[in-house]
Structure formats: structure tokens, C-alpha cells
Design an enzyme around this catalytic site. Structure first.
Site, PDB file in Angstrom:
ATOM      1  N   ARG A  35       0.840  -1.206   0.000  1.00 29.50           N
ATOM      2  CA  ARG A  35       0.000   0.000   0.000  1.00 29.50           C
ATOM      3  C   ARG A  35       0.871   1.250   0.000  1.00 29.50           C
ATOM      4  O   ARG A  35       0.505   2.266  -0.567  1.00 29.50           O
ATOM      5  CB  ARG A  35      -0.918  -0.002   1.227  1.00 29.50           C
ATOM      6  CG  ARG A  35      -2.082  -0.975   1.119  1.00 29.50           C
ATOM      7  CD  ARG A  35      -3.110  -0.723   2.206  1.00 29.50           C
ATOM      8  NE  ARG A  35      -2.536  -0.881   3.530  1.00 29.50           N
ATOM      9  CZ  ARG A  35      -2.628  -1.990   4.255  1.00 29.50           C
ATOM     10  NH1 ARG A  35      -3.271  -3.040   3.784  1.00 29.50           N
ATOM     11  NH2 ARG A  35      -2.082  -2.055   5.448  1.00 29.50           N
ATOM     12  N   CYS A 109       0.954 -17.981   5.457  1.00 30.65           N
ATOM     13  CA  CYS A 109       1.163 -18.006   6.900  1.00 30.65           C
ATOM     14  C   CYS A 109      -0.112 -17.599   7.627  1.00 30.65           C
ATOM     15  O   CYS A 109      -0.682 -16.541   7.347  1.00 30.65           O
ATOM     16  CB  CYS A 109       2.302 -17.042   7.231  1.00 30.65           C
ATOM     17  SG  CYS A 109       2.813 -17.087   8.944  1.00 30.65           S
ATOM     18  N   CYS A 188       9.755 -23.912   1.351  1.00 38.91           N
ATOM     19  CA  CYS A 188       8.551 -24.568   0.823  1.00 38.91           C
ATOM     20  C   CYS A 188       8.436 -24.429  -0.696  1.00 38.91           C
ATOM     21  O   CYS A 188       7.731 -25.214  -1.339  1.00 38.91           O
ATOM     22  CB  CYS A 188       7.302 -23.992   1.489  1.00 38.91           C
ATOM     23  SG  CYS A 188       7.150 -24.415   3.234  1.00 38.91           S
TER      24      CYS A 188
END
Length: 206
Positions: A35, A109, A188
Site C-alpha cells: 500500500r 502463513c 517450501c
């Protein structure tokens, strides 16, 4: 296919900043949606591409996801514990953009509270946890390769890379450093062993 280009949502949060830095250092071409670009560090590793916008705006998310190999989601509410749908609505936009652009790997997450007895969640954290649950459901039902990262308390200890990862349950420790958490989010991307699992990274720090 090796992942080279990634989008990070939530890159200016405490875990986001270290994940971003580690990703750039590891050689990923990183795009972030922020933002306020002034929240990105002025020194050190920088993302290759910065999209200024909002995760609640589908067009901004679409622009961020286009051309990526994978997506990391670290959306949070900072210290605002009031009821929210930012994370779950953001996840809906991310899933739609991923499907539109043929991106199929997402590492997101939430928190270890999703592994707990729901009645044990501290009342002040219930509203944020409720949106974590909604976000997890959106991602789990998306049909994408989704790794659910559900960390315990996020600390400030140095990077070790020596944490334990427990699948679909809680592990030996109640803490993970933000640096190790970022390290795991990136790990991951390099394996499919965690796809479809809830993962709990933790470490016994000295």
C-alpha cells in the site's frame, strides 16, 4: 519446474521484510504488492518489482501475480486485533489471480491457533484467528498446491536454519524466529513435501 519468480503479499510486515530480503539474496525475482512503498527498506536487498495497491483490489492483485511461478502470503493486521476480513478477502483475490495466470503454488502463513482447540484461543486474538480460519479455508479449497504455515509465537532471534517442522500438529517448541520463519516459507518453494499439509516450524533457541 524450478521457481524463479515469486510474488510476496505482506512484504512490509515483520516476517515479510526478512522473507523479502532472504528471497532476493537467494536469487528470486521478487514482486511485492504494498500500500505504501515507503515501508520497504531504503537499503539492502530490494524487490525487482513493486506494485503499489491493495490486496482487496482484484486488479492490483492480478497485476502482482501475473508472470509468477509461486506466491507467498504473509498478510497480517499488524497490531490491530479488531474483526477483519482483509486476509480472507485478500486470499480470494490471490486465488482468482493465480487461477487466471496458471500459477499453482502458494505458501501462506496463518498461526498455530488453527492447530489448537478453538476454545483455547485467547479472546483478544479471536477475531484475527477467525479470519485466519477463513483464509485457510479459501486456500485449502482452491485446488492449488497450498502449504499452510502455522507458526507459534514469532520472535526476533537470529536466523538458524535449524528449526523443526512438524506436519499437521504442534512441535517441540512454542517459538520460531521471524528470520527462520521466512527461511521456511522460501524452503517450501523448493519442495513439494509440504504441499497440502499444515506445517508448524519451531525451534528451541538458546
Amino acid at each position: 519446474m524450478a521457481v524463479k519468480k515469486i510474488a510476496i503479499f505482506g512484504a512490509t510486515g515483520q516476517t515479510g521484510l526478512t522473507t523479502l530480503a532472504q528471497a532476493v539474496q537467494a536469487g528470486y525475482e521478487v514482486t511485492v504488492l504494498v500500500r505504501d512503498s515507503s515501508r520497504l527498506p531504503s537499503e539492502g536487498p530490494r524487490p525487482a518489482h513493486v506494485v503499489v495497491g491493495d490486496v482487496l483490489q482484484a486488479a492490483d492483485v492480478d497485476k502482482t501475480v501475473a508472470g509468477q511461478d509461486a506466491v507467498i502470503v504473509l498478510l497480517g493486521t499488524r497490531n490491530d486485533l479488531s474483526p477483519t476480513t482483509v486476509m480472507s478477502e485478500g486470499a480470494r483475490n490471490i486465488v482468482a489471480a493465480m487461477k487466471a495466470h496458471g500459477v499453482d503454488k502458494v505458501v501462506a502463513c496463518t498461526s498455530a491457533f488453527l492447530l489448537w482447540d478453538p476454545t483455547k484461543v485467547p479472546p483478544r486474538l479471536q477475531a484475527v484467528t477467525d479470519d485466519h480460519i477463513r483464509m485457510h479455508k479459501v486456500l485449502r479449497e482452491s485446488g492449488l498446491k497450498y502449504v499452510a504455515v502455522m507458526p507459534p509465537h514469532i520472535g526476533d532471534q537470529p536466523l538458524t536454519g535449524a528449526y523443526t517442522v512438524t506436519l499437521d500438529g504442534r512441535g517441540p517448541s512454542r517459538v520460531i524466529s521471524k528470520h527462520d520463519l521466512g527461511h521456511f516459507m522460501l524452503r517450501c518453494l523448493t519442495t513439494d513435501e509440504y504441499d497440502g499439509h499444515s506445517t508448524y516450524p519451531s525451534h528451541q533457541y538458546q
